[in-house]
Design an enzyme around this catalytic site. Structure first.
Site, short mmCIF file in Angstrom:
data_model
loop_
_atom_site.label_atom_id
_atom_site.label_comp_id
_atom_site.label_asym_id
_atom_site.label_seq_id
_atom_site.Cartn_x
_atom_site.Cartn_y
_atom_site.Cartn_z
N GLY A 252 0.85 -1.19 0.00
CA GLY A 252 0.00 0.00 0.00
C GLY A 252 0.89 1.24 0.00
O GLY A 252 1.97 1.25 -0.59
N ARG B 197 -2.72 0.60 9.39
CA ARG B 197 -2.59 1.21 10.71
C ARG B 197 -3.94 1.13 11.44
O ARG B 197 -4.99 1.37 10.85
CB ARG B 197 -2.15 2.68 10.59
CG ARG B 197 -0.74 2.84 10.02
CD ARG B 197 -0.35 4.30 9.90
NE ARG B 197 -0.26 4.95 11.18
CZ ARG B 197 0.82 4.95 11.97
NH1 ARG B 197 1.92 4.32 11.58
NH2 ARG B 197 0.81 5.57 13.14
N HIS C 132 4.91 27.53 -19.10
CA HIS C 132 5.75 26.63 -19.87
C HIS C 132 7.21 26.96 -19.61
O HIS C 132 7.57 28.13 -19.61
CB HIS C 132 5.46 26.81 -21.37
CG HIS C 132 6.38 26.00 -22.25
ND1 HIS C 132 6.18 24.65 -22.45
CD2 HIS C 132 7.49 26.35 -22.94
CE1 HIS C 132 7.13 24.20 -23.26
NE2 HIS C 132 7.94 25.20 -23.56
#
Ligand code: NAD
Length: 458
Positions: free
Chosen positions: A179, A265, A435
C-alpha cells in the site's frame, strides 16, 4: 495547572496533526484549550510519519540521482550511505519543525498538559491522577502500525517506526504490504542500495488507486530493481541472527536481512476509557457523524481514529472544523473524497476525487482520458514517465484526477481545486499554464478531457 472547577472550552486528547490544529484554531477563536499529550507535540506525522519518512525518501532520491548523473554528462556515483549522518539530517528536519510548532502552541495560549489522558466521563479527562474538564472533549489519539498475527517485531522485523532508527542499510529487504507505506519504504531502501521485494496480498500495488497507476508503478519499480509479488500471502516469518526467512503460501521463500511490515494502521483507542463512557468503537475506530460528533454528547473525534482516509492533512482539516463548529461558525463538513492523496514513492502518485470505477458506481456517466507525461517537456528533462488521468462526468465537471510520475505531488493542489470547485475541463483548458512546467501537463490533460488536445498524438 488550571483550576479543575473551571472547565476549558475544549480538552483535546492527543497533540498530533488533528489535536494541535484544533487547539491552534480554537485559540484564534478565543476558546480556552487544554491539550493533553503523553509524548511530543506533533504526533505521528512529525515524529514517526510524514516528515521523517519524506526526509529519508528525499535522501533516497538524491542517491538514485547520483547513480544516473552520466546520462546528463555528470561524473557522479553512489558510494554508499553514512547511516548516522542520514539520521542526523532527518532528525534535524524534524527538530526544526518541532521547535517551530512548540513555539506556536505556546504563543497560542494553549495549556499543554503532559501525560497520558483517559476519559472519566463525557467532560473529564484524567491525566496521571489530575482531572481536566472541558465543555467539549476532542479525541485525537491517532493511529499506530499494525503487524500480522504470528509475526513478532524485533531488530530484523519492524514497522515504519523501526525503519526510522535502522543502524545499517540491509542488503536485501522484504516489505510486507504494497500500500502507501510499503511503496514508500520500498522506494527508500531501493534508493539507498538494498534489493527489495514487496509482498502484497491483493493483485496489485496501491490498490486504492486507478488500476492503470498500479501498472505504471509496478513497471517503474521493476526498472529500479524492486521485485513485486502480488496475490502473495505470508505464511510465516522466522527471524534468525543474521537473516529472516519469509515463507509465502505459494512460491519460493525469501531470505532477507530486514522485513518491513506495512499492512495498515489501527486506531489508538485502547485504554482511553471510551467503553466506560459509552463512546462506540468499531474495530477500534470511532465512528462519528459528519460534524465529527461521537455517540456521546460533547465528545468529538478527529483524525486517524475516525474511519476513512488516514492522512495528516485530513487530521488538520478535522481539527479546524471542530474548533470552528464549537465556536459556532458553522463550517462546512470535511468531505473525504475532496482530500488529495499522495504516495511519495519514486515515481510519485497523487490523486484526488473519484476513480473511474467509483464514479460509475456512484451513478455518474463517466468519460476518462489519460495524458502521458512523455508529452511534457519538463517531465522529459527530469527523466520521468507517467501520466495524468482526468475522470469527468460527460458534459459535466471533473470528478477525479489521478497522476503518477516524479514531481506530481506538487500538482495535486490544482487538481484538488478542479475537483473541489467542480470545474469543467473546458474551464481549466482555457487557463494558460506556465511553460515549461509539469503543471502544464495538467492543463494539457484538461484540454484532452475537453476534447481539444494540443500536444497529443492521435
Ligand atoms: P495500506 O492500507 O495503504 O496498505 C496496506 C497493504 O497491505 C494493503 O495493500 C493490503 O492489501 C496489504 N496487506 C495486508 N495484509 C497483508 C498480508 N498478510 N500480506 C501481504 N499484504 C498484506 O496501509 P499502509 O501502507 O500501512 O498505510 C497505513 C495508512 O497510513 C494508510 O491509510 C495510508 O494512507 C496512511 N499513510 C499515508 C501516507 C501518505 O499520505 N503519503 C504515508 C504513510 C501512511
Amino acid at each position: 495547572m488550571a483550576d479543575p472547577t473551571t472547565p476549558f472550552d475544549l480538552v483535546i486528547l492527543g497533540a498530533g496533526s488533528g489535536g494541535y490544529a484544533c487547539a491552534l484554531r480554537a485559540r484564534q477563536l478565543g476558546l480556552t484549550v487544554a491539550l493533553v499529550e503523553e509524548a511530543e507535540v506533533g504526533g505521528t506525522c512529525l515524529h514517526r510519519g510524514c516528515i521523517p519518512t519524506k526526509a529519508m525518501l528525499h535522501a533516497a532520491e538524491v542517491a538514485e540521482a547520483s547513480r544516473h548523473g552520466a546520462g546528463m554528462g555528470l561524473r557522479t556515483s553512489f558510494e554508499g550511505v553514512d547511516v548516522p549522518a542520514l539520521h542526523a539530517y532527518k532528525d534535524k528536519v524534524v527538530g526544526q519543525l518541532h521547535k517551530g510548532l512548540v513555539g506556536l502552541v505556546t504563543q497560542s495560549g494553549t495549556e499543554v498538559v503532559p501525560g497520558r489522558g483517559r476519559l472519566v466521563d463525557a467532560t473529564t479527562v484524567e491525566v496521571e491522577g489530575r482531572r481536566v474538564t472541558g465543555r467539549t472533549v476532542v479525541l485525537a489519539t491517532g493511529s499506530q502500525a499494525r503487524t500480522l498475527p504470528g509475526v513478532e517485531l524485533g531488530p530484523r522485523v519492524m514497522t515504519s517506526d523501526g525503519v526510522l532508527r535502522i543502524e545499517e542499510i540491509p542488503e536485501r529487504v522484504a516489505v510486507l504490504g504494497g500500500g502507501v507505506i510499503g511503496s514508500e519504504l520500498a522506494s527508500v531502501f531501493a534508493g539507498l542500495g538494498s534489493r527489495v521485494t514487496i509482498v502484497e496480498a491483493l493483485d496489485r500495488l496501491v490498490a486504492g488507486e486507478e488500476p492503470a497507476i498500479s501498472k505504471v508503478l509496478e513497471r517503474s519499480f521493476k526498472k529500479r530493481g524492486i521485485t513485486t509479488r502480488t496475490g502473495a500471502r505470508v505464511a510465516s516469518v522466522e527471524a534468525g541472527a543474521d537473516t529472516v526467512v519469509v515463507r509465502l503460501e505459494e512460491g519460493d521463500p525469501l531470505e532477507v536481512q530486514l522485513v518491513v511490515v506495512a499492512v495498515g494502521r489501527g486506531a489508538r483507542t485502547q485504554d482511553l476509557g471510551l467503553e466506560e463512557v459509552g463512546v462506540r468503537t468499531e474495530r477500534g475506530f470511532v465512528p462519528t457523524d459528519e460534524r465529527l460528533r461521537t455517540d456521546v454528547d460533547g465528545v468529538r473525534a478527529v483524525g486517524d481514529l475516525v474511519p476513512g482516509l488516514q492522512l495528516a492533512h485530513r487530521g488538520f482539516a478535522h481539527g479546524i472544523f471542530v474548533a470552528e463548529d464549537v465556536a459556532g461558525l458553522e463550517p462546512a463538513p470535511v468531505v473525504d473524497v475532496q482530500i488529495p492523496r499522495v504516495t511519495y514513492c519514486d515515481p510519485e502518485i497523487a490523486s484526488v476525487g473519484l476513480t473511474s470505477a467509483q464514479a460509475q458506481a456512484a451513478g455518474h456517466e463517466v468519460a476518462s482520458s489519460t495524458y502521458p507525461l512523455g508529452g511534457n517537456g519538463r517531465s522529459i528533462i527530469r527523466g520521468t514517465s507517467g501520466s495524468i488521468t482526468v475522470v469527468r462526468e460527460v458534459d459535466g465537471p471533473v470528478l477525479g484526477v489521478h497522476m503518477i510520475g516524479a514531481g506530481v505531488s506538487e500538482l495535486v493542489g490544482e487538481a484538488q481545486l478542479m475537483v473541489g470547485w467542480e470545474a469543467h475541463p473546458e474551464e481549466v483548458a482555457s487557463l494558460v499554464h506556465a511553460h515549461p512546467t509539469q503543471g502544464e501537463a495538467l492543463g494539457e490533460a484538461a484540454m484532452l478531457a475537453a476534447g481539444r488536445p494540443l500536444h497529443a498524438h492521435a
